[in-house]
Design an enzyme around this catalytic site. Structure first.
Site, PDB file in Angstrom:
ATOM      1  N   CYS A   8      13.384 -72.835 106.489  1.00  0.00           N
ATOM      2  CA  CYS A   8      14.323 -71.631 106.957  1.00  0.00           C
ATOM      3  C   CYS A   8      14.476 -71.530 108.125  1.00  0.00           C
ATOM      4  CB  CYS A   8      13.597 -70.336 106.141  1.00  0.00           C
ATOM      5  SG  CYS A   8      12.162 -69.862 107.179  1.00  0.00           S
ATOM      6  N   ASN A  11      10.940 -69.989 110.232  1.00  0.00           N
ATOM      7  CA  ASN A  11       9.511 -70.561 109.691  1.00  0.00           C
ATOM      8  C   ASN A  11       8.407 -69.248 109.540  1.00  0.00           C
ATOM      9  OD1 ASN A  11       7.045 -72.983 110.212  1.00  0.00           O
ATOM     10  ND2 ASN A  11       7.912 -72.388 108.082  1.00  0.00           N
ATOM     11  N   CYS A  13       8.989 -66.177 107.394  1.00  0.00           N
ATOM     12  CA  CYS A  13       9.410 -65.372 106.222  1.00  0.00           C
ATOM     13  C   CYS A  13       9.288 -66.112 104.745  1.00  0.00           C
ATOM     14  CB  CYS A  13      10.419 -64.422 106.180  1.00  0.00           C
ATOM     15  SG  CYS A  13      10.353 -63.372 107.752  1.00  0.00           S
ATOM     16  N   ARG A  14      10.654 -66.848 104.572  1.00  0.00           N
ATOM     17  CA  ARG A  14      10.951 -67.643 103.371  1.00  0.00           C
ATOM     18  C   ARG A  14      10.359 -68.792 103.190  1.00  0.00           C
ATOM     19  NH1 ARG A  14      17.217 -67.519 104.128  1.00  0.00           N
ATOM     20  NH2 ARG A  14      16.552 -67.858 106.273  1.00  0.00           N
ATOM     21  N   SER A  15      10.141 -70.033 104.298  1.00  0.00           N
ATOM     22  CA  SER A  15       9.957 -71.223 104.148  1.00  0.00           C
ATOM     23  C   SER A  15       8.305 -70.952 103.976  1.00  0.00           C
ATOM     24  CB  SER A  15      10.248 -72.055 105.079  1.00  0.00           C
ATOM     25  OG  SER A  15       9.830 -71.736 106.353  1.00  0.00           O
ATOM     26  N   ASP A 125      17.172 -63.326 103.523  1.00  0.00           N
ATOM     27  CA  ASP A 125      16.402 -63.559 104.627  1.00  0.00           C
ATOM     28  C   ASP A 125      15.406 -62.090 104.691  1.00  0.00           C
ATOM     29  OD1 ASP A 125      14.623 -63.798 106.945  1.00  0.00           O
ATOM     30  OD2 ASP A 125      16.169 -64.791 107.872  1.00  0.00           O
TER      31      ASP A 125
END
Length: 156
Positions: A8, A11, A13-15, A125
């Site tokens: 993401c 690095n 939150c999402r990934s 995000d």
């Protein structure tokens, strides 16, 4: 070893959420000795930091551990080291294409390619939206299908 990298922007939150969710699914399938999972960001702002508090909170709620996870930035070597580079959104894919060395063999795709009924094509995000629950549900659904895809493709 099958190597999968979730990517993401920062690095945090999402990934890392996808990394932790996928790691749990791989462990539950008894494949942790066959599949290596990591995450990275296309930007450098958060290098060395743990996942965002919202990510840690939602993962803890679902019994998923984030101990020891630290943000890092994706590099050209990742295209050599990982067979699958899974981006959270279209912007991440464009950023990855900009740094990818020519002739690399990694499969670069968006995570929600494995959630065709999600109603969206990019993982939003939560750093900006604050909706970590929505992101968790999208990631969880897509990771189930991604694991099935990899198991079939890699014969594991």
């Amino acid at each position: 070893m099958i190597n999968i990298l979730f990517v993401c922007l920062g690095n945090i939150c999402r990934s890392p959420m996808a990394e932790a969710v996928f790691r749990k699914k791989v462990r539950e399938a008894g494949l942790e000795d066959r599949i290596r999972i990591d995450s990275a960001g296309t930007g450098s702002w958060h290098i060395g930091k743990p996942p965002h508090e919202g990510t840690r909170r939602i993962l803890k709620q679902y019994g998923i551990d984030t101990t020891g996870m630290k943000a890092r930035q994706v590099g050209a070597e990742d295209f050599r080291d990982y067979q699958y580079i899974i981006a959270m959104d279209s912007s991440n894919v464009r950023n990855l294409e900009a740094i990818a060395p020519s002739g690399h063999g990694a499969e670069v795709r968006k995570l929600l390619d494995w959630a065709p009924n999600a109603g969206v094509t990019d993982v939003p995000d939560p750093y900006y939206t604050g909706n970590f629950e929505e992101v968790y549900k999208l990631v969880d659904e897509a990771c189930d299908t991604l694991l099935s895809y990899i198991r079939e493709r890699e014969k594991v």
